[in-house]
Design an enzyme around this catalytic site. Structure first.
Site, PDB file in Angstrom:
ATOM      1  N   LYS A 110      44.144  30.365  46.258  1.00 45.90           N
ATOM      2  CA  LYS A 110      45.474  29.768  46.310  1.00 45.90           C
ATOM      3  C   LYS A 110      45.744  29.207  47.709  1.00 45.90           C
ATOM      4  O   LYS A 110      46.257  28.105  47.867  1.00 45.90           O
ATOM      5  CB  LYS A 110      46.525  30.815  45.927  1.00 45.90           C
ATOM      6  CG  LYS A 110      47.827  30.214  45.492  1.00 45.90           C
ATOM      7  CD  LYS A 110      48.622  31.149  44.609  1.00 45.90           C
ATOM      8  CE  LYS A 110      49.898  30.439  44.153  1.00 45.90           C
ATOM      9  NZ  LYS A 110      50.741  31.250  43.321  1.00 45.90           N
ATOM     10  N   LYS A 189      35.002  28.396  33.898  1.00 45.54           N
ATOM     11  CA  LYS A 189      35.424  29.681  33.336  1.00 45.54           C
ATOM     12  C   LYS A 189      36.698  29.494  32.495  1.00 45.54           C
ATOM     13  O   LYS A 189      37.624  28.805  32.938  1.00 45.54           O
ATOM     14  CB  LYS A 189      35.718  30.670  34.476  1.00 45.54           C
ATOM     15  CG  LYS A 189      36.065  32.052  33.977  1.00 45.54           C
ATOM     16  CD  LYS A 189      36.604  32.948  35.083  1.00 45.54           C
ATOM     17  CE  LYS A 189      38.091  32.775  35.262  1.00 45.54           C
ATOM     18  NZ  LYS A 189      38.742  33.802  36.075  1.00 45.54           N
ATOM     19  N   LYS A 192      43.655  30.640  31.788  1.00 45.84           N
ATOM     20  CA  LYS A 192      44.948  29.984  31.562  1.00 45.84           C
ATOM     21  C   LYS A 192      45.254  28.998  32.671  1.00 45.84           C
ATOM     22  O   LYS A 192      45.793  27.927  32.443  1.00 45.84           O
ATOM     23  CB  LYS A 192      46.060  31.036  31.508  1.00 45.84           C
ATOM     24  CG  LYS A 192      46.330  31.551  30.129  1.00 45.84           C
ATOM     25  CD  LYS A 192      47.064  32.887  30.176  1.00 45.84           C
ATOM     26  CE  LYS A 192      46.209  33.958  29.556  1.00 45.84           C
ATOM     27  NZ  LYS A 192      46.551  35.315  29.920  1.00 45.84           N
TER      28      LYS A 192
HETATM   29  P1  TYM Z   1      43.362  39.256  33.248  1.00 48.09           P
HETATM   30  O1  TYM Z   1      44.643  39.571  32.551  1.00 48.09           O
HETATM   31  O2  TYM Z   1      43.247  37.975  33.988  1.00 48.09           O
HETATM   32  O3  TYM Z   1      42.189  39.284  32.197  1.00 48.09           O
HETATM   33  C1  TYM Z   1      42.017  40.365  31.287  1.00 48.09           C
HETATM   34  C2  TYM Z   1      40.540  40.629  31.100  1.00 48.09           C
HETATM   35  O4  TYM Z   1      39.886  39.475  30.559  1.00 48.09           O
HETATM   36  C3  TYM Z   1      38.761  39.146  31.350  1.00 48.09           C
HETATM   37  N1  TYM Z   1      38.539  37.690  31.320  1.00 48.09           N
HETATM   38  C4  TYM Z   1      37.357  37.113  31.056  1.00 48.09           C
HETATM   39  N2  TYM Z   1      36.158  37.636  30.758  1.00 48.09           N
HETATM   40  C5  TYM Z   1      35.137  36.766  30.517  1.00 48.09           C
HETATM   41  N3  TYM Z   1      35.274  35.406  30.566  1.00 48.09           N
HETATM   42  C6  TYM Z   1      36.471  34.838  30.865  1.00 48.09           C
HETATM   43  N4  TYM Z   1      36.600  33.524  30.884  1.00 48.09           N
HETATM   44  C7  TYM Z   1      37.583  35.703  31.127  1.00 48.09           C
HETATM   45  N5  TYM Z   1      38.889  35.498  31.451  1.00 48.09           N
HETATM   46  C8  TYM Z   1      39.451  36.723  31.578  1.00 48.09           C
HETATM   47  C9  TYM Z   1      39.116  39.627  32.747  1.00 48.09           C
HETATM   48  O5  TYM Z   1      37.970  39.791  33.546  1.00 48.09           O
HETATM   49  C10 TYM Z   1      39.841  40.917  32.442  1.00 48.09           C
HETATM   50  O6  TYM Z   1      38.925  41.981  32.280  1.00 48.09           O
HETATM   51  N6  TYM Z   1      43.717  42.058  37.352  1.00 48.09           N
HETATM   52  C11 TYM Z   1      43.438  42.100  35.919  1.00 48.09           C
HETATM   53  C12 TYM Z   1      44.371  43.017  35.173  1.00 48.09           C
HETATM   54  C13 TYM Z   1      44.386  44.398  35.716  1.00 48.09           C
HETATM   55  C14 TYM Z   1      43.330  45.368  35.623  1.00 48.09           C
HETATM   56  C15 TYM Z   1      43.826  46.534  36.276  1.00 48.09           C
HETATM   57  C16 TYM Z   1      42.061  45.351  35.052  1.00 48.09           C
HETATM   58  C17 TYM Z   1      45.403  44.978  36.394  1.00 48.09           C
HETATM   59  N7  TYM Z   1      45.083  46.262  36.734  1.00 48.09           N
HETATM   60  C18 TYM Z   1      43.036  47.684  36.361  1.00 48.09           C
HETATM   61  C19 TYM Z   1      41.283  46.516  35.151  1.00 48.09           C
HETATM   62  C20 TYM Z   1      41.771  47.663  35.809  1.00 48.09           C
HETATM   63  C21 TYM Z   1      43.587  40.696  35.383  1.00 48.09           C
HETATM   64  O7  TYM Z   1      44.272  39.881  35.946  1.00 48.09           O
HETATM   65  O8  TYM Z   1      42.959  40.471  34.203  1.00 48.09           O
END
Ligand code: TYM
Length: 320
Positions: A110, A189, A192
């Site tokens: 960002k 990748k 959103k």
């Molecule tokens: P988030 O909400 O962006 O995504 C949720 C999960 O989906 C996976 N993901 C993907 N995996 C493969 N290919 C893709 N294109 C793809 N897009 C998303 C992400 O890797 C994730 O596992 N910070 C985290 C949320 C979070 C979290 C945590 C996760 C908050 N606290 C504690 C684990 C443990 C996040 O933004 O994921």
């Protein structure tokens, strides 16, 4: 093993979320102590309309339950229902080097784009660390983009244990080789923020339209192509059986096909793949009180675990 993961309710879930993470949640709920939460505190860094945030949380719970997350096997809850985590976040924050957070990609990207970042985004990996450490998680199933954050978590936990006393369990990230980075419609990748997603429960017609827009190379149809590395093939492989995948790979290598045919095959397998979950989702959506009850029960169990960890941490650092 204790398993934990979180997912942000920033909009409807997409194929990347499912194949990278959610599918692992469902598999790992068997034979493990599993905690899964809807990361509404994290989502607040981007979703700034209260009604939308509330709706997104409900949608997230419905999606997860419809896809097979079983509240009798795993604890499903809302992140903000466990205030102990925010308190633990502060304890960790006091020992977090600025440089560690400056290297984290969400903030760095960002900043490099010249966009204004707030403290919520900057300290986001610390809250995520608190999420993980509060439940003594051994394993954190995620997509590749979250692995760096879990490394930060290990660093912070290790430093706290070293400086005070053994307090936290050091977690390990778990990714799936074939789907740790699911490509989007443009080959980048799926995310959103790149506007290249295909949602899990998209209306079939809208989904087909998006699939038809998946970018392809400009080589003539007759030319044989190597399937590995082609994002359309990669997406098809997520849904296909081994036999279907091999057949498609052979078609690529033989050449003489149109991308339109492959896109149609992809739309067919994808639609069939989520049909059962789609029906289950409609059923669950008709009973919002049940979903609320599942989240409330989950919060109660999660708080029990998190408050024990918080007490341990408070004692070890001299607050108690
Ligand atoms: P988030 O909400 O962006 O995504 C949720 C999960 O989906 C996976 N993901 C993907 N995996 C493969 N290919 C893709 N294109 C793809 N897009 C998303 C992400 O890797 C994730 O596992 N910070 C985290 C949320 C979070 C979290 C945590 C996760 C908050 N606290 C504690 C684990 C443990 C996040 O933004 O994921």
């Amino acid at each position: 093993m204790r398993v934990l993961s979180g997912i942000q309710p920033t909009g409807r879930f997409h194929w990347g979320n499912y194949f990278g993470a959610i599918r692992q949640y469902i598999d790992l709920q068997h034979g493990n102590e599993a905690y899964y939460f809807i990361a509404d505190l994290h989502a607040l860094t981007t979703v700034r309309e209260p009604e939308r945030l509330r709706q997104n949380v409900v949608d997230a719970a419905l999606d997860l339950l419809a896809l097979g997350l079983d509240p009798a096997k795993a604890v499903l809850f809302r992140q903000s229902d466990v205030p102990e985590v925010s308190e633990l976040c502060w304890l960790l924050m006091t020992g977090t080097p600025m440089g560690l957070l400056e290297r984290c990609h969400a903030y760095k990207d960002k900043k490099e784009k010249g966009l204004a970042a707030d403290a919520g985004l900057f300290t986001y990996p610390v809250l995520m660390s608190a999420d993980i450490l509060a439940y003594d998680a051994d394993i954190v199933p995620v997509g590749a983009d979250q692995v760096q954050h879990i490394e930060v978590c290990r660093d912070l936990a290790g430093a706290f244990n070293h400086h005070f006393a053994e307090t936290f369990v050091l977690p390990k990230a778990k990714t799936l080789d074939a789907s740790a980075k699911v490509p989007g419609t443009d080959g980048e990748k799926m995310s959103k923020s790149y506007n290249n997603t295909i949602e899990l429960f998209e209306e079939p017609k809208a989904m087909r339209k998006k699939i038809m827009r998946i970018t392809t190379d400009a080589r003539p149809m007759e030319e044989p192509k190597e399937p590995e590395g082609d994002h359309l093939y990669q997406l098809y492989s997520l849904f296909a059986s081994d036999a279907q995948r091999e057949e498609m790979a052979a078609l690529y290598r033989r050449g003489g096909f149109g991308y339109g045919e492959i896109k149609k095959a992809l739309a067919d397998v994808a639609e069939a793949y989520f049909a059962e979950a789609r029906a289950k989702r409609a059923e669950l959506a008709a009973d919002p009180a049940r979903v609320e009850q599942i989240l409330a029960d989950g919060a109660e169990k999660a708080r029990k675990k998190a408050s024990a960890t918080l007490k341990r941490a408070q004692r070890n650092c001299g607050l108690k």
